[in-house]
Design an enzyme around this catalytic site. Sequence first.
Site, PDB file in Angstrom:
ATOM      1  CB  CYS A 198      -0.898   0.043   1.230  1.00  0.00           C
ATOM      2  SG  CYS A 198      -2.017  -1.339   1.359  1.00  0.00           S
TER       3      CYS A 198
HETATM    4  C1  BEZ Z   1       0.587  -4.637   1.896  1.00  0.00           C
HETATM    5  O1  BEZ Z   1       0.061  -3.567   1.573  1.00  0.00           O
HETATM    6  O2  BEZ Z   1       1.784  -4.766   1.848  1.00  0.00           O
HETATM    7  C2  BEZ Z   1      -0.230  -5.810   2.302  1.00  0.00           C
HETATM    8  C3  BEZ Z   1      -1.415  -5.622   2.984  1.00  0.00           C
HETATM    9  C4  BEZ Z   1      -2.159  -6.718   3.372  1.00  0.00           C
HETATM   10  C5  BEZ Z   1      -1.717  -8.009   3.068  1.00  0.00           C
HETATM   11  C6  BEZ Z   1      -0.533  -8.189   2.374  1.00  0.00           C
HETATM   12  C7  BEZ Z   1       0.213  -7.077   1.977  1.00  0.00           C
END
Ligand code: BEZ
Length: 209
Positions: free
Chosen positions: A45
């Site tokens: 994200c």
């Molecule tokens: C991420 O944004 O890195 C992420 C969020 C939830 C699960 C896996 C990755």
Amino acid sequence: MGLHLGDIAPDFEIDTTKGKISFHEWLGDSWGFFFSHPADFTPVCTTEMGKTAKLAGEFAARNTKPLGLSTDTVDEHNKWITDINDTQGCSLEFPIVADPDHKVAQLYDMIHPGESDTAAVRTVFIIDPAKKIRLTLTYPMQVGRNFDEILRVIDALQLGDKHKIATPADWQKGQKVIIPPSISNEEAEKIFPQGWDEQRSYLRLTEIK
Ligand code: BEZ
């Protein structure tokens, strides 16, 4: 509620990092790129938020306003934005919806219980100035989105609206476009005086300058 292409994007009022917004009013005459995230302070994200911030000029050139969402609070978002700017080398200026109660995430079906009961998956809604949903994409949590594709689709939709054309596989700006089968050759002569390459009666390619 399932949202379909052509539906009016549901309106909502919500707190964001830029204050309270009323979605439709905030969109005004712009296109919208509304995208959800699982959670603040997560790695994938963080890169997506940074990428969107760095593409601010590209979105503006397409009269498109980005709006992020994750199911955290404004305070958490603001702390996260400091990290995003530091790690991604950007200045994030677009609003991020704070949705700790999942009000908007549920309205837009962004929470997929098979993935998580609380975190949103990576959905994308491209919304036109008439507030119609023109594209939906759903990515899993583990895969960051392809922002070249998001800009490409906005270009294709806007060109299609302006010139009544469709775009072929892997189309890129400047390449030949398709005259849809709903346009007869007689009508096409008026709309496309530059002519076209007719490979089949249903496959006509033309150039838009
Ligand atoms: C991420 O944004 O890195 C992420 C969020 C939830 C699960 C896996 C990755």
